[in-house]
Design a protein around this motif. Structure first.
Motif, PDB file in Angstrom:
ATOM      1  N   UNK A 145      12.195 -15.894  -6.718  1.00 45.05           N
ATOM      2  CA  UNK A 145      12.941 -16.917  -5.992  1.00 45.05           C
ATOM      3  C   UNK A 145      12.310 -18.297  -6.140  1.00 45.05           C
ATOM      4  N   UNK A 146      13.143 -19.313  -6.199  1.00 48.02           N
ATOM      5  CA  UNK A 146      12.650 -20.693  -6.144  1.00 48.02           C
ATOM      6  C   UNK A 146      12.102 -21.008  -4.758  1.00 48.02           C
ATOM      7  N   UNK A 147      12.669 -20.394  -3.731  1.00 48.12           N
ATOM      8  CA  UNK A 147      12.179 -20.541  -2.351  1.00 48.12           C
ATOM      9  C   UNK A 147      11.708 -19.170  -1.858  1.00 48.12           C
ATOM     10  N   UNK A 148      10.616 -18.697  -2.405  1.00 45.67           N
ATOM     11  CA  UNK A 148      10.166 -17.329  -2.158  1.00 45.67           C
ATOM     12  C   UNK A 148       9.545 -17.180  -0.770  1.00 45.67           C
ATOM     13  N   UNK A 149      10.170 -16.391   0.119  1.00 49.34           N
ATOM     14  CA  UNK A 149       9.585 -16.155   1.448  1.00 49.34           C
ATOM     15  C   UNK A 149       8.204 -15.526   1.368  1.00 49.34           C
ATOM     16  N   UNK A 150       7.962 -14.710   0.360  1.00 55.24           N
ATOM     17  CA  UNK A 150       6.650 -14.059   0.217  1.00 55.24           C
ATOM     18  C   UNK A 150       5.548 -15.085  -0.021  1.00 55.24           C
ATOM     19  N   UNK A 151       5.876 -16.139  -0.755  1.00 54.71           N
ATOM     20  CA  UNK A 151       4.893 -17.186  -1.033  1.00 54.71           C
ATOM     21  C   UNK A 151       4.622 -18.013   0.217  1.00 54.71           C
TER      22      UNK A 151
ATOM     23  N   UNK B 216       1.670 -17.182  -5.523  1.00 55.00           N
ATOM     24  CA  UNK B 216       1.835 -18.566  -5.996  1.00 55.00           C
ATOM     25  C   UNK B 216       2.859 -18.611  -7.127  1.00 55.00           C
ATOM     26  N   UNK B 217       3.300 -19.817  -7.456  1.00 54.25           N
ATOM     27  CA  UNK B 217       4.176 -20.039  -8.607  1.00 54.25           C
ATOM     28  C   UNK B 217       3.300 -20.464  -9.775  1.00 54.25           C
TER      29      UNK B 217
ATOM     30  N   UNK C  36       7.220 -18.554 -12.323  1.00 52.99           N
ATOM     31  CA  UNK C  36       7.148 -17.125 -12.035  1.00 52.99           C
ATOM     32  C   UNK C  36       6.308 -16.919 -10.774  1.00 52.99           C
ATOM     33  N   UNK C  37       6.820 -16.136  -9.844  1.00 48.96           N
ATOM     34  CA  UNK C  37       6.079 -15.836  -8.617  1.00 48.96           C
ATOM     35  C   UNK C  37       5.051 -14.761  -8.954  1.00 48.96           C
TER      36      UNK C  37
END
Length: 187
Positions: free
Chosen positions: A67-73, A82-83, A88-89
């Motif tokens: 995701x571009x807005x990754x809740x996990x991050x 991190x991205x 890539x997450x």
């Protein structure tokens, strides 16, 4: 730098699990581990015998949506998630404290505990393996006999994935959550 994503022509999936085996082999995941990195979901046939709706049975390959807005991050207290430079997450296993916040935050259930390293892991689009060697495909894409997966740079207008997304209708899973997944299901 690229901004990697994947398009899935999921209606071509025959659930042969070649993608799962190739992923595990490429990334050192134990064979037999269920829902580790990638998996194929199955929608069972609807109806009762003899009136079964065969068309209702489908397979839905899935994995981390990057995701571009990754809740996990966002919830990771140690910045282990991190991205990377290609969007890539990823997970820095040296920083992961196994708090599992990322597992709870991911709406796609894409995270799992790697019992060997005692860290939370996920799909990396083969960043540590194939991309690091200069290859431009993922193991799951490379092995699929029905060519379900197309991996590539979303910011390159001439890439195969960009052309597919311009010419085919598609959807993302749970798009209402605003996570902006980079996995696209072709219709």
């Amino acid at each position: 730098m690229a901004r990697y994503g994947m398009a899935l022509d999921y209606k071509n999936c025959i659930n042969c699990k070649a993608c799962e085996v190739a992923c595990k082999e490429e990334n050192g995941v134990l064979l037999g581990a269920d829902k580790h990195r990638i998996w194929v979901g199955v929608n069972e046939v609807e109806g009762e015998w003899p009136l079964l709706d065969i068309v209702s049975s489908t397979f839905l390959p899935s994995q981390c949506q990057h995701c571009d807005n990754a809740p996990c991050q966002e919830v990771c207290p140690t910045h282990a998630t991190y991205y990377d430079e290609n969007g890539v997450v990823r997970v820095d296993s040296n920083k992961c404290i196994l708090c599992s916040y990322c597992m709870n935050a991911c709406p796609y259930d894409a995270r799992y505990v790697d019992d060997r390293t005692m860290t939370v892991d996920k799909c990396t689009f083969c960043s540590d393996t194939r991309l690091a060697r200069g290859e431009t495909t993922t193991a799951c894409q490379n092995t699929c006999p029905t060519k379900v997966r197309t991996f590539g740079d979303l910011d390159d207008p001439e890439s195969e994935i960009s052309i597919l997304l311009k010419t085919r209708e598609h959807f993302s899973l749970k798009s209402h959550l605003g996570t902006k997944p980079k996995l696209f299901y072709l219709t």
